[in-house]
Write a protein that holds these residues in place. Sequence first.
Motif, short mmCIF file in Angstrom:
data_model
loop_
_atom_site.label_atom_id
_atom_site.label_comp_id
_atom_site.label_asym_id
_atom_site.label_seq_id
_atom_site.Cartn_x
_atom_site.Cartn_y
_atom_site.Cartn_z
N VAL A 46 0.74 -0.74 -0.44
CA VAL A 46 0.19 0.11 -0.23
C VAL A 46 1.47 1.01 0.03
CG1 VAL A 46 -2.02 1.38 1.47
CG2 VAL A 46 -2.19 -1.55 0.87
N ASP A 47 2.40 0.98 0.85
CA ASP A 47 2.95 2.46 0.78
C ASP A 47 3.86 2.67 0.11
OD1 ASP A 47 1.82 2.78 3.62
OD2 ASP A 47 2.90 2.73 4.18
N PHE A 48 3.54 1.43 -0.79
CA PHE A 48 4.47 1.48 -2.35
C PHE A 48 4.58 2.69 -2.73
CE2 PHE A 48 6.46 0.09 -6.21
CZ PHE A 48 7.55 -0.74 -6.20
N PHE A 49 3.89 3.53 -3.76
CA PHE A 49 3.31 4.66 -4.09
C PHE A 49 3.10 6.04 -3.12
CE2 PHE A 49 2.30 1.53 -6.65
CZ PHE A 49 2.89 1.27 -8.56
N THR A 50 3.72 5.72 -1.90
CA THR A 50 3.46 7.12 -1.04
C THR A 50 4.86 7.94 -0.47
OG1 THR A 50 1.42 5.78 -0.07
CG2 THR A 50 1.80 7.80 1.02
N LEU A 51 4.91 9.29 -1.54
CA LEU A 51 5.58 9.94 -0.76
C LEU A 51 5.39 11.24 -0.46
CD1 LEU A 51 8.41 10.05 0.08
CD2 LEU A 51 9.14 10.96 -2.45
N ARG A 52 5.57 11.75 1.01
CA ARG A 52 5.12 12.83 1.23
C ARG A 52 5.79 14.30 1.74
NH1 ARG A 52 0.59 10.24 4.43
NH2 ARG A 52 1.54 8.83 3.99
N HIS B 62 12.42 6.63 3.52
CA HIS B 62 11.96 5.53 4.38
C HIS B 62 11.32 4.08 3.61
CE1 HIS B 62 14.75 2.81 6.63
NE2 HIS B 62 13.95 2.26 7.08
N ASN B 63 10.43 4.07 3.09
CA ASN B 63 9.48 3.36 3.26
C ASN B 63 10.25 2.84 1.27
OD1 ASN B 63 8.78 2.29 5.46
ND2 ASN B 63 6.98 3.81 5.53
N VAL B 64 9.59 4.21 0.66
CA VAL B 64 9.49 3.85 -0.09
C VAL B 64 11.31 3.66 -0.89
CG1 VAL B 64 10.12 5.17 -2.76
CG2 VAL B 64 7.61 6.20 -1.25
N SER B 65 12.05 3.50 -0.47
CA SER B 65 13.33 3.80 -0.89
C SER B 65 13.99 2.29 -0.73
CB SER B 65 14.41 4.50 -0.18
OG SER B 65 14.49 4.34 0.77
N ALA B 66 13.03 1.37 1.01
CA ALA B 66 14.25 0.30 0.83
C ALA B 66 12.48 -0.50 0.48
CB ALA B 66 13.47 -0.13 2.73
N VAL B 67 11.34 -0.11 -0.42
CA VAL B 67 10.47 -1.45 -0.59
C VAL B 67 10.64 -1.21 -2.36
CG1 VAL B 67 8.15 -1.87 -1.12
CG2 VAL B 67 9.04 -1.38 1.04
#
Lengths: 98, 107, 544
Positions: C189-195, C207-212
């Motif tokens: 779900v968080d794959f495309f989320t960058l705020r 952190h999530n985006v660059s990791a996932v």
Amino acid sequence: MKGKMAGSSIANGRMAARAFTAIVGGYAAAAGFVSLLARIAPVDRAEATIWAMTLSFLVYAGLILWAFHEIRLARVAGTIWGLAFGTVGCLWLLGPAL
Amino acid sequence: MRLEPVLLSYASLACLALSTHRLRRDAAFERLPTVATLRASAVVLLVLAAWRAVHDFGPYQGPVAFIGMVSIAGLPLVLLLSRWPKGALVTGPATAAVGLGMLIPLG
Amino acid sequence: MPVAAGAGAVSKAASNAATGVRQSMAWIHGWLGLLAGWILFAMFLTGTASYFRPEITRWMQPEIDLRPVTAATAADTAAAHLQKLAPTAEQWFIYLPDARTTATRIFIRERPSPDPNAKPSPRRPELRLDPATGEEVTARDTRGGEHFYRFHFQLQIPHPWGRWLAGLCAMAMLAAIISGVITHKRIFVDFFTLRWSKGQRSWLDAHNVSAVIALPFHAMITYTGLITLVAMYMPWPIQANYKDPATFETAVFGAEPDAEVTGRPAALTPVAPLIAKASEEWGGGRPATMVVRNPNDATATITLFQSAKDRLNARGGSIVFSGVDGRRLSASPPPGPAAETSGVMLGLHMGSFAGPVLRWTYFLLGLAGTAMVGTGLMLWTVKRKRPGAEPLFGIRLAERLNVGAIACLPAGMAAFLLANRLLPATLPARGDIEVSIMFWTWFGLAALACVRPIRRAWTETLAIAAVAFLALPLVNALTTDRGFVRSFANGDWLFVAFDLAMLATGALLGFGAWRTAQISSRPVRKSRPAVRPAKPLREAVDAP
């Protein structure tokens, strides 16, 4: 887990013991475990040795994480050091294969 | 340049992004394809990308190239979505068209 | 757990246990990531640069501009040169050139003196030859791309401690990846989320985006990194199975020819035909290294090692030929499944099989890994700061170390490259001086940043790093005859790409400096305790 970080020297000591068990004990247990597997696996010696070396880090990582997850320190220390001394003892009794 | 796996992966990920709840709500597009259509297109494009990667880089390097290129395609998409969500609607079909176009002469 | 619990209670207990696992994994993820994070950041960044190790070396020796020749020609010219230089050496090592490393490298091992009390003869330095002529190539002394590569797993700490520390950090990384995946429940779900501009939330997103997004790469590169030094980190299975580790090596890599020198002279066979023979046996695979034992002796042997440049398995086979008549004597055994797996893991880590497109893919994935570590470090401090309150010493220390790793290391790397162009080419020991300059710049800047307010420290160090990278193309154009315009006109794409990469790096760091300057110019978090919570204020300022 956060509670362990706070305050008293007993908690700090327990944390240090847990970290030591995870990092040093975990390494010894992983090394002993995969070496024993390599020693007794009924496949080619060289192949068994390489498989054991290749997979050892997964075992080590699993032991580290479990050591910090399990709340009872005695259980962590008993299992990890038991595994380390148990497997190394078996290896000592078996001696090298070749 | 053997970049069509990247382009197809980007288009596929753009389809996936447009099928997520948050983007459908925030971006407020009209006449967006249904979630099922977008997901199906994403799968088709991803399969094409995998096929091209294996075709271009061989059976051993191909899977490595495919996984790496899907990851790489995700980075610009996420950066674009963070600033301009509607960009996915523009760049997705565009990269799909270029990527598919590159397939035609190669067969 | 109550024994007589119903199905609902069981599933509730299971979900409680899952929550417990998630909590403990989040806790360990944070601490492992923090403690190993600064070193991991440096390992990731210099390791990423090392995907262009030969290219960096070539850039750092702009005097060398060699035309490629066939492996057979290069082997012939190198052997001819070695015949002049050391006809009775114990071993010759010839590292053949390829499309990326244009010079032939040779290394001579002298025969130890028969007198046991004699002083060991000094180690001969490695030499580089023009593959077309066999003449020695001289250029400015530098470590080149080798420096980043070595630092990436030895950390400039004496052997073996640097490698052990790198291994410990890699283990922390592996455990952090596993615990991070367990912690992160909404992975897709968080794959495309960058705020942007939402403080802690933004760092978590980044952190999530660059990791996932590059998770397969992160997991692969960490595990295979451990495998590259497995013989050092985990030799115990060999100990358990073999009395003598050499038996294991023979079983896996084949026996080394080990004939005593007889002293009966015999002319060395021409080496070029052996290259063709080996290539045929490897189904077109290329040889990378040629080792000649006891040259010009009746017991001479020539071993050819297969190149990893065109295959996933980095451990190629080897073939031993007679050095007298060129007969094929023996070859390494074909690898079993385990040997093949570990060889492929090694190859995946080094990425030496990768052509230009795949190599840039590797490079960008490496940058994603660097970003993952960097954003994780930022998240750790941002999360623990209380608005308005003076942060604890530990947090302030972590903030300074973040500046030191994330902003000052790139500045040090740029200084290393600048020093290469600005130090006189004939300065003695200039290779070592270049390395010192990198560390003085890195740690000096980090120390200076400690006496500046934290936001200023970010802006200033990032700006310095950006300027240093942006200056590189200019300095290169002024100090060499391979500046951007001329490289472009000559089709010298290595130098063109290097300049462009430096500009892009500078621009990225400059963007970071600009962002931190924007944030620090806002009236948030003055040293006087502010009553208003920081978060809504920031959002208000950020609103477009």
